[in-house]
Design a protein around this motif. Structure first.
Motif, PDB file in Angstrom:
ATOM      1  N   CYS A   1      43.195  46.227  43.829  1.00 21.63           N
ATOM      2  CA  CYS A   1      42.540  46.835  44.996  1.00 21.63           C
ATOM      3  C   CYS A   1      41.414  45.936  45.493  1.00 21.63           C
ATOM      4  CB  CYS A   1      41.996  48.226  44.651  1.00 21.63           C
ATOM      5  SG  CYS A   1      43.302  49.450  44.440  1.00 21.63           S
ATOM      6  N   ILE A   2      40.640  45.374  44.572  1.00 20.02           N
ATOM      7  CA  ILE A   2      39.543  44.474  44.950  1.00 20.02           C
ATOM      8  C   ILE A   2      40.096  43.261  45.711  1.00 20.02           C
ATOM      9  CG2 ILE A   2      37.802  42.864  44.024  1.00 20.02           C
ATOM     10  CD1 ILE A   2      37.410  44.925  41.689  1.00 20.02           C
TER      11      ILE A   2
ATOM     12  N   TYR B   1      38.008  51.159  47.753  1.00 23.48           N
ATOM     13  CA  TYR B   1      38.068  49.802  48.294  1.00 23.48           C
ATOM     14  C   TYR B   1      38.559  49.782  49.739  1.00 23.48           C
ATOM     15  CZ  TYR B   1      36.827  48.552  43.610  1.00 23.48           C
ATOM     16  OH  TYR B   1      36.155  48.457  42.418  1.00 23.48           O
TER      17      TYR B   1
ATOM     18  N   ALA C   1      41.515  44.224  49.178  1.00 24.19           N
ATOM     19  CA  ALA C   1      40.435  44.478  50.145  1.00 24.19           C
ATOM     20  C   ALA C   1      39.894  43.147  50.682  1.00 24.19           C
ATOM     21  CB  ALA C   1      39.327  45.296  49.495  1.00 24.19           C
TER      22      ALA C   1
END
Ligand code: C2E
Ligand code: MG
Ligand code: MG
Ligand code: MG
Length: 282
Positions: A98-99, A139, A102
């Motif tokens: 997810c990081i 995120y 994003a």
């Protein structure tokens, strides 16, 4: 009196088994520390549409052990499954993805799906859908940017609980892909029990597509099934242009493998996206 077996003494065999057991216990212990010690990373392998553009990536975990070096993800996942650490590992991988996603969105690479492998054992965790939702929101992502790759297994084919969780995840808008399709348990059955967005033909079937006519027939059959169910068909282990061309002719939609790219670090992925044309999500 020493027993000789394949040129080894029994003593040597026993001591080697002890050593394997010790290493396995070591690894389980070390795995628990690995997350906090920054030994785990995630690499990402591009997936290309038949027309050439990138449609997404598959996230693959990597562990560099301080003493043993590279530990294969298959081994790592097996250890985590056996030791009860699979949810912790899986959730860590999911958050990293997810990081990264994003960050890529910020760079303008919106149209790419992030595919993440999930162990069937993680599907026993009732808290999983809520965790995924929270992470995705935290995120600033939307659920349809995420795909979970699920390996067929007896756990999946036998369990009502797993079926319920998968439907819940699918209802959230997260995509589901059947990984290693064609190898495991009653592949066709699953497609009717929960919503599948993609099927990934197992690498062992696609790798010798040029020389094995039975496998070629299997691929044609899976592709036809995909078409009729409106599910995209992904071929993995695509290593050469000749393989790719044969797989296109057999009806596969999406291609992943060393022919296009090995798994890459997130920064290298950004460069890769820039040097390849990106279009539409599927
Ligand atoms: P998979 O999901 O089927 O992943 C594809 C595997 O094929 C990866 O191996 C990838 O590095 C390898 N590969 C990609 N292109 C080629 C190619 O052209 N030729 C060949 N021979 N191999 C290629 P990897 O990274 O060793 O992962 C092995 C398996 O471990 C994965 O199979 C997946 O089942 C599991 N795995 C990896 N990361 C995770 C994870 O974060 N969570 C879970 N639960 N499982 C994971
Ligand atoms: Mg996979
Ligand atoms: Mg696979
Ligand atoms: Mg596999």
């Amino acid at each position: 009196n020493t027993i000789i077996h394949n040129g080894q003494t029994k003593l040597q065999i026993i001591s080697r088994q002890d050593k394997v057991g010790m290493i396995a216990r070591d690894l389980v212990y070390d795995l628990r520390q690995a997350i906090y010690r920054d030994e785990l990373t995630v690499v990402y392998q591009p997936k290309h549409h038949r027309s050439g553009h990138i449609v997404g990536v598959e996230a693959l975990v990597r562990w560099t052990h301080p003493r043993y070096g590279f530990v294969s993800p298959a081994m790592l996942v097996m250890l985590a499954e056996d030791s009860g650490d699979i949810n912790k590992l899986g959730n860590w991988v999911f958050e990293q993805c997810c990081i990264t996603k994003a960050k890529w969105n910020k760079e303008g690479h919106h149209a790419l799906t992030m595919a993440i492998n999930i162990s069937p054992l993680q599907l026993n965790d009732n808290a999983l859908p809520a965790f995924l939702t929270r992470c995705i929101q935290q995120y600033g992502l939307s659920t349809d940017e995420i795909e979970l790759e699920i390996t067929e297994s007896s756990e999946i084919s036998d369990s009502k609980q797993v079926e319920k969780i998968l439907q819940e995840i699918s209802d959230l808008g997260i995509h589901l892909a059947m990984d290693d399709f064609g190898m495991g348990y009653s592949s066709l059955l699953h497609m009717r029990r929960f919503t599948v967005n993609a099927i990934k033909i197992d690498g062992s079937i696609t790798r010798d597509v040029l020389t094995n006519s039975t496998n070629a027939d299997i691929i044609r059959t899976i592709s036809a099934l995909g078409k009729s169910q409106k599910v995209s068909v992904v071929a993995e282990y695509v290593e050469t242009l000749e393989q790719r061309e044969a797989l296109v002719e057999m009806g596969c939609d999406i291609f992943q493998g060393y022919y296009h790219s090995p798994p890459l670090k997130p920064e290298d992925c950004s460069m890769y996206f820039l040097s390849h044309r990106i279009e539409g999500a599927h």
